[in-house]
Design an enzyme around this catalytic site. Structure first.
Site, short mmCIF file in Angstrom:
data_model
loop_
_atom_site.label_atom_id
_atom_site.label_comp_id
_atom_site.label_asym_id
_atom_site.label_seq_id
_atom_site.Cartn_x
_atom_site.Cartn_y
_atom_site.Cartn_z
N GLU A 100 -0.69 5.19 1.21
CA GLU A 100 -1.56 3.87 0.43
C GLU A 100 -2.79 4.40 1.65
O GLU A 100 -3.39 3.58 2.18
CB GLU A 100 -1.12 2.39 0.38
N ASN A 102 3.76 -3.65 -2.01
CA ASN A 102 4.09 -4.41 -1.64
C ASN A 102 3.67 -5.61 -2.25
O ASN A 102 4.84 -6.92 -3.00
CB ASN A 102 3.92 -4.99 -0.07
N SER A 116 1.24 -3.36 6.66
CA SER A 116 1.92 -3.92 5.29
C SER A 116 1.00 -5.01 4.17
O SER A 116 1.47 -4.88 3.16
CB SER A 116 3.41 -4.28 5.56
N HIS A 173 -1.47 3.10 4.99
CA HIS A 173 -0.30 2.63 4.55
C HIS A 173 1.16 3.23 4.92
O HIS A 173 1.18 4.25 4.07
CB HIS A 173 -0.05 1.01 4.19
#
Ligand code: CAA
Length: 283
Positions: free
Chosen positions: A152, A190, A119, A140
Site C-alpha cells: 500500500e 486495516n 500500519s 505499508h
C-alpha cells in the site's frame, strides 16, 4: 529519481522483510537497529528467511549469497546519508517516528524519499517535521513480507506525484503489486481488516460461537488462508489492539473500538503467536 540504495530503519519482523526483498531485487541495502544485539538477531533472521526461500525453491543459493552481500547492518543513523529511499519500520510510536523523520531529514541527501511502514499512524504528521513534505509517503508492507504480494502506498495531501511514481516503480521492482491508499487511519487494508477481526473477537466474547467454528467458517466459506482469530494471533493481538485504538481515537466510530476481551488479553501478555498464547496455544 532512480532508487539504487535503500535504507531500512528497524530490523524487526517488518524491517527485516523489507530489507530482504530489497536486497533480493538487487538494491544496496542498509538496515539499522537500536543496538548490536538486535541488529545481529535481525540479520540472522534475514539469512534464515532466505534459507527458507532456497528450501522452497524460490531462491537459489547464489542469489541468497548475493542478497546477503548487498545488506549492510548498522547502528549509526549517519549511514543512511546516501540512501535514495529510507523506509522507517520502527515500533508504532508516533513521537518516535517523528523524531526519526526529523533526524533523517537532516542526514539524508535532499532528493531522498522518506517512507514509513506504519500500519495506521498519520503519515502527514511525520512529513510535517521535515523540510521535504513532498518526498514523504507511507509504504505499508504485509507480513510475511517476502510472501505477501501487496504494497500500500500512502499518499498524503503533500506527497508529490513524482515521489509516488518513484515509490511505485520501487514497489514493483521488489515484486509487489501496488495500490494507492489515502492517509486515513488503517489506510485500505486495516480499515477493512480490523473491524472484521474484532467482530470475530466479539463473537467469542459473547459466547455465540467457538474459535474453531469462526475460523473454519471463514477459511472454507470465504477461502481465506487463515480464519480471523488465527490471523489476529498471527498479526499480534497487541498490534491489532494498537491499530484499533488509533483508528478509534481518530474517527470516534464504535466499529473500530477494541472489545474488552482483546484489551484483557493484551494486558495479560497474550499477544498471539509471538508470546506463545493468544486465541490459540503455540507453546
Ligand atoms: N521467500 C520467498 N518465498 C517464500 C518464502 C521466502 N522466504 N517463504 C515461503 N515462500 C513461499 C512458498 O514457497 C509458498 O509459495 P507457493 O504458494 O508458490 O508454494 C508461499 O510462499 C507460502 O509459503 P508457506 O508454504 O511457507 O506457507 P503457507 O502456505 O503455510 O502460508 C502464510 C503461510 C503465507 C502466512 C498464509 O497462511 C497466509 O497468507 N496467511 C495470511 C497472512 C496475512 O493475511 N498477512 C497480512 C497480515 S496484516 C499485515 O501484515 C498488516 C498489518 O498492518 C497488520
Amino acid at each position: 529519481m532512480q532508487i539504487k540504495k535503500v535504507g531500512v530503519i528497524g530490523c524487526g519482523l517488518m524491517g527485516r522483510g523489507i530489507g530482504e526483498v530489497s536486497a533480493r531485487a538487487g538494491f544496496d541495502v542498509v538496515v539499522s537497529e537500536v543496538n548490536q544485539q538486535l541488529l545481529d538477531k535481525g540479520l540472522a533472521a534475514i539469512d534464515a528467511s532466505l534459507a527458507k526461500g532456497v528450501e522452497k525453491g524460490k531462491v537459489t543459493e547464489a542469489d541468497k549469497a548475493a542478497a546477503m552481500g548487498r545488506i549492510k547492518g548498522t547502528i549509526n543513523v549517519q549511514d543512511f546519508k546516501d540512501c535514495d529511499l529510507v523506509i522507517e519500520a520502527a515500533i508504532e510510536n508516533l513521537e518516535l517516528k517523528k523524531k526519526i523523520f526529523g533526524d533523517l531529514d537532516k542526514i539524508c541527501v535532499k532528493d531522498a524519499i522518506l517512507a514509513t511502514n506504519t500500519s495506521c499512524l498519520s503519515v502527514m504528521d511525520m512529513a510535517a517535521v521535515t523540510q521535504r513534505q513532498d518526498k514523504v509517503l507511507g509504504m505499508h508492507f504485509f507480513n510475511p513480507v517476502p510472501v505477501m504480494k501487496l504494497l500500500e502506498l500512502v499518499k498524503t495531501i503533500a506527497t508529490s506525484e513524482e515521489t509516488l511514481s518513484a515509490a511505485k516503480a520501487f514497489g514493483q521492482s521488489v515484486g509487489k503489486t501496488v495500490v494507492t491508499a489515502p492517509d486515513v487511519p488503517g489506510f485500505i487494508v486495516n480499515r477493512l481488516l480490523m473491524p472484521f477481526l474484532i467482530e470475530a473477537v466479539r463473537l467469542i466474547e459473547s459466547g455465540l460461537a467457538t474459535r474453531e467454528d469462526i475460523d473454519q467458517a471463514i477459511v472454507l466459506g470465504l477461502n481465506h488462508p487463515m480464519g480471523p482469530l488465527t490471523l489476529a494471533d498471527f498479526v499480534g493481538l497487541d498490534t491489532a489492539y494498537f491499530i484499533c485504538n488509533a483508528m478509534y481515537d481518530e474517527m470516534k466510530e464504535n466499529r473500530f473500538a477494541p472489545p474488552v476481551l482483546l484489551r484483557k488479553m493484551v494486558t495479560a501478555g497474550q499477544y498471539g503467536r509471538k508470546s506463545g498464547k493468544g486465541f490459540y496455544d503455540y507453546k
